[in-house]
Design an enzyme around this catalytic site. Structure first.
Site, mmCIF file in Angstrom:
data_model
loop_
_atom_site.group_PDB
_atom_site.id
_atom_site.type_symbol
_atom_site.label_atom_id
_atom_site.label_comp_id
_atom_site.label_asym_id
_atom_site.label_seq_id
_atom_site.Cartn_x
_atom_site.Cartn_y
_atom_site.Cartn_z
ATOM 1 N N ASP A 234 49.530 71.544 3.631
ATOM 2 C CA ASP A 234 49.382 72.823 4.350
ATOM 3 C C ASP A 234 50.582 73.321 4.679
ATOM 4 O O ASP A 234 51.887 72.784 4.940
ATOM 5 C CB ASP A 234 48.299 72.770 5.437
ATOM 6 C CG ASP A 234 48.644 72.196 6.711
ATOM 7 O OD1 ASP A 234 49.977 72.493 7.196
ATOM 8 O OD2 ASP A 234 48.156 71.331 6.710
ATOM 9 N N VAL A 235 50.602 74.744 4.974
ATOM 10 C CA VAL A 235 51.963 75.616 5.327
ATOM 11 C C VAL A 235 52.793 74.867 6.444
ATOM 12 O O VAL A 235 54.095 74.749 6.441
ATOM 13 C CB VAL A 235 51.633 76.826 5.349
ATOM 14 C CG1 VAL A 235 51.118 77.293 6.653
ATOM 15 C CG2 VAL A 235 52.953 77.845 5.281
#
Length: 249
Positions: free
Chosen positions: A114-115
């Site tokens: 995820d970011v």
């Protein structure tokens, strides 16, 4: 006629294949055969004239899988925090593509982060390899370094290690290890096979903790080591061989 120039049916001399893989010179490969250190498709090789098909035969030296001279690129990237795990982003955010070496071919990412998660991600243009390793049936162990802005007691660590119930099912890590407690911070290492979305963050949330920093440090045999954030490196012969075994290729 060049003895290494053969038809597909005849195959290629084993020592040439070993040399092309970058493991040893042809002369050194010949000595490996003499020393009975090489297997092809599970059979010990004893003849120097042995020919193989590098696209289909499984070659091992001292028991370790040796990837033959493949026509693909295999990289590991230390993804920085804030980078999207895609090759392009309609919102204009930084992507994996921004960190590739110049003149790289079109690459796929194996799995994703995820970011807000940093760390190890594998990139390749070997589509079969990427698809196989990403499939749930071939999930391999992954190690994450987790930092929380509070003190995790032994009770919470034990509860996490015993497994937690999430909205999409019960999940139990392979291992939970306390790395450090310093002031109001706790750092732990979690090993698990699951590839569920944001699974580490949700596991910590289930025991009452919010993650301050999260990094993936290992995927199967591949370790992040001292690779700087935002940098890439090629996978080693040993890493590729072990991953090919994991993927059943």
């Amino acid at each position: 006629m060049n003895p290494d120039t053969t038809t597909d049916d005849e195959g290629i001399r084993l020592q040439k294949v070993i040399a092309q893989a970058g493991l040893a010179s042809r002369r050194e490969a010949e000595q490996m055969i003499v020393d009975r250190r090489i297997e092809v498709n599970g059979q010990l090789v004893t003849e120097l004239g042995t020919r193989v098909n590098p696209d289909t035969d499984v070659i091992r030296v001292d028991g370790s899988r040796i990837p033959t001279a493949r026509r693909h690129v295999y990289l590991v990237l230390n993804k920085p925090r804030g980078v999207v795990s895609t090759m392009e982003d309609p919102q204009g955010r930084a992507t994996l593509h921004d960190y590739l070496p110049r003149k790289s071919p079109r690459l796929f990412h194996v799995g994703r982060l995820d970011v807000d998660t940093e760390g190890l991600i594998v990139l390749t243009n070997d589509g079969d390899f990427a698809q196989r390793l990403s499939h749930p049936s071939f999930e391999i162990d992954k190690v994450y370094l987790v930092e929380v802005d509070s003190v995790m007691g032994n009770h919470e660590l034990k509860k996490l290690a015993q497994g937690v119930k999430l909205e999409d099912g019960f999940i139990k890590p392979d291992k939970v290890k306390l790395v450090s407690r310093s002031g109001s911070k706790t750092m732990i290492e979690i090993t698990l096979h699951s590839g569920k979305n944001r699974v580490v963050r949700r596991m910590l949330g289930a025991v009452g903790f919010e993650i301050h920093r999260l990094a993936r440090t290992r995927v199967g045999p591949i370790r992040l080591g001292n690779l700087p954030s935002g940098e890439t490196r090629p996978l080693t012969i040993q890493e590729i061989g072990q991953l090919l075994d994991s993927a059943g290729l």
